[in-house]
Scaffold this motif. Structure first.
Motif, mmCIF file in Angstrom:
data_model
loop_
_atom_site.group_PDB
_atom_site.id
_atom_site.type_symbol
_atom_site.label_atom_id
_atom_site.label_comp_id
_atom_site.label_asym_id
_atom_site.label_seq_id
_atom_site.Cartn_x
_atom_site.Cartn_y
_atom_site.Cartn_z
ATOM 1 N N ALA A 8 -81.142 63.817 -31.806
ATOM 2 C CA ALA A 8 -79.828 64.100 -32.384
ATOM 3 C C ALA A 8 -79.728 65.512 -32.951
ATOM 4 C CB ALA A 8 -79.513 63.079 -33.481
ATOM 5 N N ASN A 9 -80.862 66.110 -33.297
ATOM 6 C CA ASN A 9 -80.834 67.458 -33.871
ATOM 7 C C ASN A 9 -81.305 68.531 -32.884
ATOM 8 O OD1 ASN A 9 -83.542 66.871 -33.844
ATOM 9 N ND2 ASN A 9 -83.891 67.256 -36.019
ATOM 10 N N SER A 10 -81.339 68.194 -31.607
ATOM 11 C CA SER A 10 -81.717 69.176 -30.588
ATOM 12 C C SER A 10 -80.634 70.248 -30.454
ATOM 13 C CB SER A 10 -81.902 68.486 -29.234
ATOM 14 O OG SER A 10 -82.090 69.454 -28.214
ATOM 15 N N THR A 11 -81.078 71.490 -30.258
ATOM 16 C CA THR A 11 -80.139 72.607 -30.064
ATOM 17 C C THR A 11 -80.218 73.140 -28.632
ATOM 18 O OG1 THR A 11 -81.806 74.162 -30.890
ATOM 19 C CG2 THR A 11 -80.213 73.297 -32.489
ATOM 20 N N LYS A 12 -80.801 72.369 -27.758
ATOM 21 C CA LYS A 12 -81.064 72.798 -26.382
ATOM 22 C C LYS A 12 -79.805 73.254 -25.650
ATOM 23 C CE LYS A 12 -82.871 71.119 -21.971
ATOM 24 N NZ LYS A 12 -83.444 69.941 -21.263
ATOM 25 N N ASP A 13 -78.723 72.543 -25.802
ATOM 26 C CA ASP A 13 -77.524 72.820 -25.017
ATOM 27 C C ASP A 13 -76.451 73.582 -25.786
ATOM 28 O OD1 ASP A 13 -78.540 71.508 -22.733
ATOM 29 O OD2 ASP A 13 -78.018 69.571 -23.615
ATOM 30 N N MET A 14 -76.849 74.398 -26.743
ATOM 31 C CA MET A 14 -75.870 75.187 -27.491
ATOM 32 C C MET A 14 -76.393 76.599 -27.696
ATOM 33 S SD MET A 14 -76.398 73.389 -31.185
ATOM 34 C CE MET A 14 -76.243 71.808 -30.352
ATOM 35 N N THR A 15 -75.499 77.474 -28.051
ATOM 36 C CA THR A 15 -75.887 78.857 -28.305
ATOM 37 C C THR A 15 -76.287 79.037 -29.762
ATOM 38 O OG1 THR A 15 -73.654 79.566 -28.903
ATOM 39 C CG2 THR A 15 -74.234 79.648 -26.558
ATOM 40 N N ASP A 48 -69.247 71.078 -43.585
ATOM 41 C CA ASP A 48 -69.988 69.827 -43.385
ATOM 42 C C ASP A 48 -70.722 69.910 -42.055
ATOM 43 O OD1 ASP A 48 -70.941 67.244 -43.678
ATOM 44 O OD2 ASP A 48 -69.110 66.307 -42.899
ATOM 45 N N PRO A 49 -71.879 70.590 -42.031
ATOM 46 C CA PRO A 49 -72.588 70.826 -40.772
ATOM 47 C C PRO A 49 -72.996 69.539 -40.062
ATOM 48 C CG PRO A 49 -73.486 72.175 -42.543
ATOM 49 C CD PRO A 49 -72.573 71.187 -43.179
ATOM 50 N N ALA A 50 -72.964 69.592 -38.732
ATOM 51 C CA ALA A 50 -73.460 68.481 -37.922
ATOM 52 C C ALA A 50 -74.961 68.346 -38.128
ATOM 53 C CB ALA A 50 -73.156 68.744 -36.443
ATOM 54 N N LYS A 51 -75.508 67.223 -37.757
ATOM 55 C CA LYS A 51 -76.928 66.942 -37.990
ATOM 56 C C LYS A 51 -77.824 68.010 -37.382
ATOM 57 C CE LYS A 51 -80.441 63.336 -37.687
ATOM 58 N NZ LYS A 51 -80.736 61.926 -37.350
ATOM 59 N N TRP A 52 -77.458 68.509 -36.202
ATOM 60 C CA TRP A 52 -78.305 69.477 -35.525
ATOM 61 C C TRP A 52 -78.314 70.848 -36.214
ATOM 62 C CZ3 TRP A 52 -74.920 73.229 -34.000
ATOM 63 C CH2 TRP A 52 -73.614 72.831 -33.684
#
Length: 198
Positions: free
Chosen positions: A93-100, A112-116
């Motif tokens: 759920a906290n993977s940043t693989k598919d984002m910049t 209110d930051p997302a879990k990742w």
């Protein structure tokens, strides 16, 4: 977290500041080592002050000084971003693989930051609940030679620092707009880093 009894020094390990390499090197000289579980290894200043300081005092260890390393906020977030983008985090759920990195920092600086994008807050690590800095010696990660010189003098030992837990390379481009958003939302992070020993 490392406690050096004779030298009256406590090393508090803020995540993503080169603490693994430091602790690996300094562990043989420490009287107390908290490393394996992340919540022990990364004991923050306020928790040390509330619980461990009293315990150590009852063991005869008084007048202990604390030391901590701070990393530039953008680089610190970059390390978290790369760490969470590694293959071992795929599907988490906290993977940043598919984002910049841009998306990651922008989300971190949101209300209110997302879990990742929840990776902690360095000022909370080094300050009391009243907001006062409680660390005796703060060093910038970017000025590692100063930290090494301090530790070598204080611990009376030669320190050769290996690289450990190095995150994979990634595009760390950040727009001026997102940087400004981060600086506006979390100015204390930048102020604390600027005020660390240089």
């Amino acid at each position: 977290m490392l406690v050096f009894a004779k030298e009256k020094l406590v090393f508090l390990a803020l995540p993503k500041t080169g603490t693994t390499a430091l602790e690996t090197t300094l562990e043989p000289a420490a009287a107390m080592v908290l490393r394996k579980a992340p919540n022990l290894k990364h004991t923050p200043g306020f928790r040390y002050d509330a619980f461990l300081k009293t315990y150590l005092g009852k063991c005869g260890l008084t007048n202990l000084q604390t030391i901590c390393v701070l990393r530039h906020p953008v680089d610190w977030l970059g390390s978290w971003y790369r760490y969470r983008a590694r293959p071992a985090k795929d599907g988490a759920a906290n993977s940043t693989k598919d984002m910049t990195f841009e998306d990651f920092v922008s989300e971190y600086a949101s209300d209110d930051p997302a879990k990742w994008a929840r990776v902690g807050y360095p000022p909370r690590f080094i300050r009391t609940n009243d907001g006062d800095v409680m660390i005796d010696h703060l060093f910038q990660y970017e000025q590692m030679p100063l930290l090494i010189a301090f530790l070598e003098d204080r611990l009376k030992m030669k320190i050769d620092l290996p690289q450990r837990n190095v995150s994979p390379p990634s595009d760390m481009t950040l727009s001026a707009q997102t940087l400004a958003k981060l600086e506006t939302k979390h100015p204390q992070m930048f102020e604390d880093w600027e005020n660390a020993h240089r």
